[in-house]
Write an enzyme that holds these catalytic residues in place. Structure first.
Site, mmCIF file in Angstrom:
data_model
loop_
_atom_site.group_PDB
_atom_site.id
_atom_site.type_symbol
_atom_site.label_atom_id
_atom_site.label_comp_id
_atom_site.label_asym_id
_atom_site.label_seq_id
_atom_site.Cartn_x
_atom_site.Cartn_y
_atom_site.Cartn_z
ATOM 1 N N HIS A 210 -4.750 -1.838 -5.656
ATOM 2 C CA HIS A 210 -3.947 -0.752 -6.220
ATOM 3 C C HIS A 210 -4.883 0.366 -6.662
ATOM 4 C CE1 HIS A 210 -0.472 -3.745 -7.238
ATOM 5 N NE2 HIS A 210 -0.694 -3.613 -5.953
ATOM 6 N N ASP B 106 0.814 -1.232 0.000
ATOM 7 C CA ASP B 106 0.000 0.000 0.000
ATOM 8 C C ASP B 106 0.841 1.274 0.000
ATOM 9 O OD1 ASP B 106 -2.293 -1.608 0.152
ATOM 10 O OD2 ASP B 106 -2.158 -1.684 2.348
HETATM 11 P P1 GDP Z 1 -0.703 0.197 -3.598
HETATM 12 O O1 GDP Z 1 -1.363 -1.035 -3.086
HETATM 13 O O2 GDP Z 1 0.765 0.240 -3.341
HETATM 14 O O3 GDP Z 1 -1.011 0.476 -5.037
HETATM 15 O O4 GDP Z 1 -1.320 1.431 -2.753
HETATM 16 P P2 GDP Z 1 -2.875 1.623 -2.318
HETATM 17 O O5 GDP Z 1 -3.634 2.053 -3.518
HETATM 18 O O6 GDP Z 1 -3.370 0.449 -1.568
HETATM 19 O O7 GDP Z 1 -2.748 2.783 -1.245
HETATM 20 C C1 GDP Z 1 -2.276 4.048 -1.556
HETATM 21 C C2 GDP Z 1 -3.397 5.072 -1.292
HETATM 22 O O8 GDP Z 1 -2.840 6.366 -1.223
HETATM 23 C C3 GDP Z 1 -4.421 5.145 -2.408
HETATM 24 O O9 GDP Z 1 -5.660 5.471 -1.866
HETATM 25 C C4 GDP Z 1 -3.910 6.270 -3.300
HETATM 26 O O10 GDP Z 1 -4.928 6.917 -4.034
HETATM 27 C C5 GDP Z 1 -3.344 7.192 -2.278
HETATM 28 N N1 GDP Z 1 -2.166 7.975 -2.689
HETATM 29 C C6 GDP Z 1 -1.119 7.577 -3.454
HETATM 30 N N2 GDP Z 1 -0.184 8.539 -3.505
HETATM 31 C C7 GDP Z 1 -0.642 9.547 -2.738
HETATM 32 C C8 GDP Z 1 -0.114 10.818 -2.358
HETATM 33 O O11 GDP Z 1 0.999 11.202 -2.704
HETATM 34 N N3 GDP Z 1 -0.877 11.596 -1.534
HETATM 35 C C9 GDP Z 1 -2.111 11.202 -1.085
HETATM 36 N N4 GDP Z 1 -2.777 12.024 -0.288
HETATM 37 N N5 GDP Z 1 -2.632 10.014 -1.429
HETATM 38 C C10 GDP Z 1 -1.909 9.203 -2.221
HETATM 39 MG MG MG Z 2 -2.851 -1.611 -1.792
#
Ligand code: GDP
Ligand code: MG
Length: 421
Positions: A40, A12
């Site tokens: 994701h 995440d």
């Molecule tokens: P992944 O599993 O690694 O793809 O990550 P996730 O999607 O589970 O969690 C990352 C969360 O943070 C998601 O809700 C994204 O939309 C959000 N996100 C990603 N980058 C940023 C950022 O730079 N700032 C903010 N505020 N949210 C972010």
């Molecule tokens: Mg995730």
């Protein structure tokens, strides 16, 4: 150019977000491990999407997306994921989605087993997403798995399903449940039929693409600390989340990566159970969780949160062999007057900066250092010198400690909310 985008921490970190951004420079995007336990999140001009199985490049019209042999695929879940995208006007066709014939199928009985086992473990549970991931990978290594390619020969498939359900029922029956092989065959036929057009020799496709000079981006699920071999076993996932596995899980084991981009969050989060030394509690945890909207993308579970963990992250950088870093969610920390950073662990009265394993890790206590907060909204910043000096100081501090250059700083969930160094 062959590049992997991988997680440095517990998952995440914002991998989907980085794949969505950087896929502009690639022709093919390939998920190489894991299943629909992934969540994701991608936010761009087409809307907000949570992808579990589909590679995060699926939202770009001109990319081809590959689901590699290292993956485990719940067919029903994939059908509904494709349907959801169709409803939102995103086209998914055999031209832009190729599913490896060697990928394993996550069957309804895997889910059933996962749930039964987590319930049996009660307060000793691993924090599984209950989507059948450990049982399906377990069966793969027990050599009792079903692969996508098996859908082309239903007679042999039925023989296997009959045999495997007999075997599984030996234990399932003691829980008062039973698997019906006919129901499994019906499920395979219903969803398999819909997905067969997408089936292909993914490795062959990728080799051909690379020969033609195409650029490939490999997308990982979860992070280094959840790798089955090198992570916080048994609180890991059941597959290899490392960049070193990318070409294997993609079906092109002979190729070598040119670059690995590690994604890390500007603070820590961890969904599920297991050791998490830099964890914050009480009001501090609550405020950070709300500021970062830290609830599981796949399961909606509240995520545990903590300060940035130098010890764990440096280990993550090393095991991933990261060449450069994308630091995400820095904007979330703008409310903090002082930023907690876990710089070492104390174990049995001794300080260490080397990531421990097993029982020593369980006893690790965080040693926090506090850096000045930046106290400003940074979501509109697009250049490094637009960031407040305290934010730059924090980035430089982390960069030095983890011994890897930070190339991208993400300041929002949207595709373009990025500062490139
Ligand atoms: P992944 O599993 O690694 O793809 O990550 P996730 O999607 O589970 O969690 C990352 C969360 O943070 C998601 O809700 C994204 O939309 C959000 N996100 C990603 N980058 C940023 C950022 O730079 N700032 C903010 N505020 N949210 C972010
Ligand atoms: Mg995730």
């Amino acid at each position: 150019m062959l590049t992997a985008i991988v997680g440095i921490n517990w998952g995440d970190e914002g991998k989907g977000r980085m794949v969505d951004l950087l896929s502009r420079d690639y022709d093919v995007i390939c998920r190489y491990q894991g299943g629909n336990n992934a969540g994701h999140t991608v936010v761009n001009d087409r809307g907000k999407f949570i992808l579990n199985l589909l590679p995060s490049g699926i939202l770009r019209e001109d990319t081809v997306n590959v689901m590699g042999p290292g993956m485990v695929v719940d067919l029903q879940h994939l059908c509904s994921e494709i349907e959801t995208l169709h409803e939102k006007g995103v086209s998914v066709t055999p031209n832009n989605l190729k599913i490896s014939d060697k990928a394993f199928i996550c069957l309804p009985y895997h889910k059933q087993q996962d749930i039964l086992e987590e319930d049996r473990l009660a307060d000793k549970k691993y924090g599984s997403t209950r989507r059948g991931i450990a049982p399906v990978y377990g069966d793969k290594y027990m050599k009792k798995g079903i692969r996508i390619g098996d859908l082309t020969d239903f007679k042999t498939l039925e023989e296997k399903i009959n045999d495997y359900t007999t075997w599984k029922n030996l234990t399932i029956k003691s829980y008062g449940e039973e698997i019906n092989p006919r129901e499994i065959m019906q499920w395979l036929s219903e969803y398999g039929e819909k997905l067969l057009p997408y089936m292909s020799d993914a490795g062959g496709f990728l080799s051909g693409a690379v020969k033609q000079g195409k650029d490939v981006l490999f997308e990982a699920q979860l992070g280094a600390l959840r790798d089955i071999d090198y992570g916080i076993y048994p609180f890991t996932t059941s597959s290899q989340t490392l960049a070193a596995y990318a070409t294997i899980g993609a079906g092109v084991p002979g190729l070598k990566l040119d670059k690995t981009i590690g994604v890390m969050k500007a603070y820590s989060s961890c969904v599920g159970e297991g050791p998490f030394a830099a964890e914050l509690f009480g009001e501090d945890a609550h405020t950070l969780r709300e500021a970062g909207a830290e609830y599981g993308a796949a399961t909606k579970r509240p995520r545990r949160v903590g300060g940035f963990d130098i010890v764990a992250s440096r280990f993550g950088v090393q095991t991933q062999g990261a060449d450069e870093i994308a630091l995400t969610k820095l904007d979330v920390m703008s409310y903090m007057k002082k930023i907690p950073v876990c710089v070492a662990y104390e174990i049995d009265g001794e300080l260490t900066t080397t990531f421990p394993m097993g029982a020593r890790l369980m006893r690790a206590r965080p040693v926090f250092e506090y850096l000045d907060g930046f106290g400003k909204d940074i979501t509109k910043c697009r250049k490094i010198d637009e960031l407040p000096k305290e934010a730059i100081n924090y980035i430089n501090f982390i960069e030095k400690k983890i011994e890897c250059p930070i190339k991208y700083i993400s300041v929002g969930a949207g595709r373009d909310d990025i500062v490139t160094k």
